[in-house]
Scaffold this motif. Structure first.
Motif, PDB file in Angstrom:
ATOM      1  N   ARG A  17      59.271 116.713  21.325  1.00  0.00           N
ATOM      2  CA  ARG A  17      59.670 116.598  20.290  1.00  0.00           C
ATOM      3  C   ARG A  17      59.111 117.368  19.112  1.00  0.00           C
ATOM      4  O   ARG A  17      57.489 117.833  18.806  1.00  0.00           O
ATOM      5  CB  ARG A  17      59.148 115.098  19.555  1.00  0.00           C
ATOM      6  N   ILE A  18      59.449 118.084  18.105  1.00  0.00           N
ATOM      7  CA  ILE A  18      60.070 119.023  17.105  1.00  0.00           C
ATOM      8  C   ILE A  18      59.454 118.227  15.489  1.00  0.00           C
ATOM      9  O   ILE A  18      60.485 118.163  15.335  1.00  0.00           O
ATOM     10  CB  ILE A  18      60.018 120.701  17.277  1.00  0.00           C
ATOM     11  N   PHE A  70      68.739 116.383  17.934  1.00  0.00           N
ATOM     12  CA  PHE A  70      68.918 115.940  16.428  1.00  0.00           C
ATOM     13  C   PHE A  70      68.491 114.161  15.915  1.00  0.00           C
ATOM     14  O   PHE A  70      69.718 114.061  16.875  1.00  0.00           O
ATOM     15  CB  PHE A  70      69.788 116.547  15.623  1.00  0.00           C
ATOM     16  N   GLY A  71      67.502 114.107  16.010  1.00  0.00           N
ATOM     17  CA  GLY A  71      67.484 112.901  15.708  1.00  0.00           C
ATOM     18  C   GLY A  71      67.501 111.837  13.637  1.00  0.00           C
ATOM     19  O   GLY A  71      67.708 113.319  13.114  1.00  0.00           O
ATOM     20  N   MET A  92      63.103 116.355  15.849  1.00  0.00           N
ATOM     21  CA  MET A  92      64.549 117.537  16.534  1.00  0.00           C
ATOM     22  C   MET A  92      63.490 117.374  18.032  1.00  0.00           C
ATOM     23  O   MET A  92      62.310 117.714  18.217  1.00  0.00           O
ATOM     24  CB  MET A  92      64.816 119.258  16.244  1.00  0.00           C
ATOM     25  N   TYR A  93      64.199 118.006  18.905  1.00  0.00           N
ATOM     26  CA  TYR A  93      63.939 117.449  20.192  1.00  0.00           C
ATOM     27  C   TYR A  93      64.143 118.827  21.156  1.00  0.00           C
ATOM     28  O   TYR A  93      65.527 119.004  21.098  1.00  0.00           O
ATOM     29  CB  TYR A  93      64.222 115.819  20.986  1.00  0.00           C
ATOM     30  N   PHE A  94      63.337 119.512  21.843  1.00  0.00           N
ATOM     31  CA  PHE A  94      63.903 120.704  22.512  1.00  0.00           C
ATOM     32  C   PHE A  94      63.542 119.592  24.608  1.00  0.00           C
ATOM     33  O   PHE A  94      62.369 119.368  24.772  1.00  0.00           O
ATOM     34  CB  PHE A  94      62.983 121.767  22.517  1.00  0.00           C
ATOM     35  N   LEU A  95      65.029 120.025  25.061  1.00  0.00           N
ATOM     36  CA  LEU A  95      64.849 119.860  26.281  1.00  0.00           C
ATOM     37  C   LEU A  95      64.441 120.930  27.511  1.00  0.00           C
ATOM     38  O   LEU A  95      65.719 122.080  27.452  1.00  0.00           O
ATOM     39  CB  LEU A  95      65.449 118.700  27.196  1.00  0.00           C
ATOM     40  N   TYR A 124      57.512 114.867  24.616  1.00  0.00           N
ATOM     41  CA  TYR A 124      57.883 113.968  23.632  1.00  0.00           C
ATOM     42  C   TYR A 124      59.355 113.652  24.065  1.00  0.00           C
ATOM     43  O   TYR A 124      59.915 114.461  23.849  1.00  0.00           O
ATOM     44  CB  TYR A 124      57.922 113.864  22.414  1.00  0.00           C
ATOM     45  N   LEU A 125      59.697 111.926  24.898  1.00  0.00           N
ATOM     46  CA  LEU A 125      60.850 112.517  25.999  1.00  0.00           C
ATOM     47  C   LEU A 125      62.185 111.873  24.529  1.00  0.00           C
ATOM     48  O   LEU A 125      62.040 111.012  23.934  1.00  0.00           O
ATOM     49  CB  LEU A 125      61.249 111.239  27.468  1.00  0.00           C
ATOM     50  N   SER A 126      63.241 112.986  24.594  1.00  0.00           N
ATOM     51  CA  SER A 126      63.994 112.992  23.929  1.00  0.00           C
ATOM     52  C   SER A 126      65.172 110.976  23.499  1.00  0.00           C
ATOM     53  O   SER A 126      64.822 110.808  24.969  1.00  0.00           O
ATOM     54  CB  SER A 126      64.966 114.191  23.638  1.00  0.00           C
ATOM     55  N   PRO A 127      65.376 110.727  22.500  1.00  0.00           N
ATOM     56  CA  PRO A 127      65.799 108.916  22.257  1.00  0.00           C
ATOM     57  C   PRO A 127      67.512 109.368  23.062  1.00  0.00           C
ATOM     58  O   PRO A 127      68.327 109.057  23.011  1.00  0.00           O
ATOM     59  CB  PRO A 127      65.182 108.685  21.506  1.00  0.00           C
ATOM     60  N   TYR A 128      67.574 110.581  22.908  1.00  0.00           N
ATOM     61  CA  TYR A 128      69.255 111.144  23.221  1.00  0.00           C
ATOM     62  C   TYR A 128      69.338 111.800  24.100  1.00  0.00           C
ATOM     63  O   TYR A 128      70.200 111.938  24.452  1.00  0.00           O
ATOM     64  CB  TYR A 128      69.585 112.362  21.848  1.00  0.00           C
TER      65      TYR A 128
END
Length: 148
Positions: A6-7, A113-114, A119-122, A143-147
């Motif tokens: 998570r960013i 993008f939340g 913002m999330y990077f996987l 952090y696990l992206s909720p998306y």
């Protein structure tokens, strides 16, 4: 993808120990209503765009595909469209400003993008060099992206 980060621009924790903004801080482009907030917004937005460029370069990503596109007023993009990394700033800016929403996906990584400017990077591999370089300007957490 096994690695998720998570960013965020947030540095403070709330009562539940989650990163969050103070009540007076903007969490959306639509809350920008003064020249001071606009200046702050552009600075933070540029940090996010820079982080996307750094991670993209570090992970050797040459293009992304648009996935799960939600667009209310833009005919500039379509589901499955390939976005060259040299054009990533345009679509990312529109996502951050809530004109569209989508995931940007590639075999080596994805951006999600939340709400509230998260913002999330996987990634399919650990990206510590990329991530540690960004932590001076943004908060980065596993952090696990909720998306996802």
């Amino acid at each position: 993808m096994p690695y998720s980060y998570r960013i965020t621009k947030y540095t403070e924790t709330n009562e539940e120990c989650f990163l969050a903004s103070p009540p007076e801080e903007w969490t959306s482009f639509h809350e920008i209503d003064t020249p001071e907030k606009e200046k702050d917004y552009v600075e933070i937005e540029n940090r996010y765009l820079n982080s996307i460029r750094i991670i993209t370069d570090c992970m050797n990503i040459t293009n992304y595909k648009i996935s799960e596109l939600e667009s209310h007023d833009s005919a500039d993009f379509f589901e499955g469209q390939e976005i060259n990394t040299s054009d990533i700033e345009n679509i990312a800016r529109q996502i951050l400003r809530e004109k569209i929403w989508c995931k940007l996906i590639s075999p080596n990584g994805e951006f999600h993008f939340g709400y509230d400017y998260y913002m999330y990077f996987l990634s399919n591999k650990c990206a510590p060099a990329c991530i540690s370089a960004l932590s001076k300007n943004l908060t980065i957490q596993e952090y696990l992206s909720p998306y996802a």
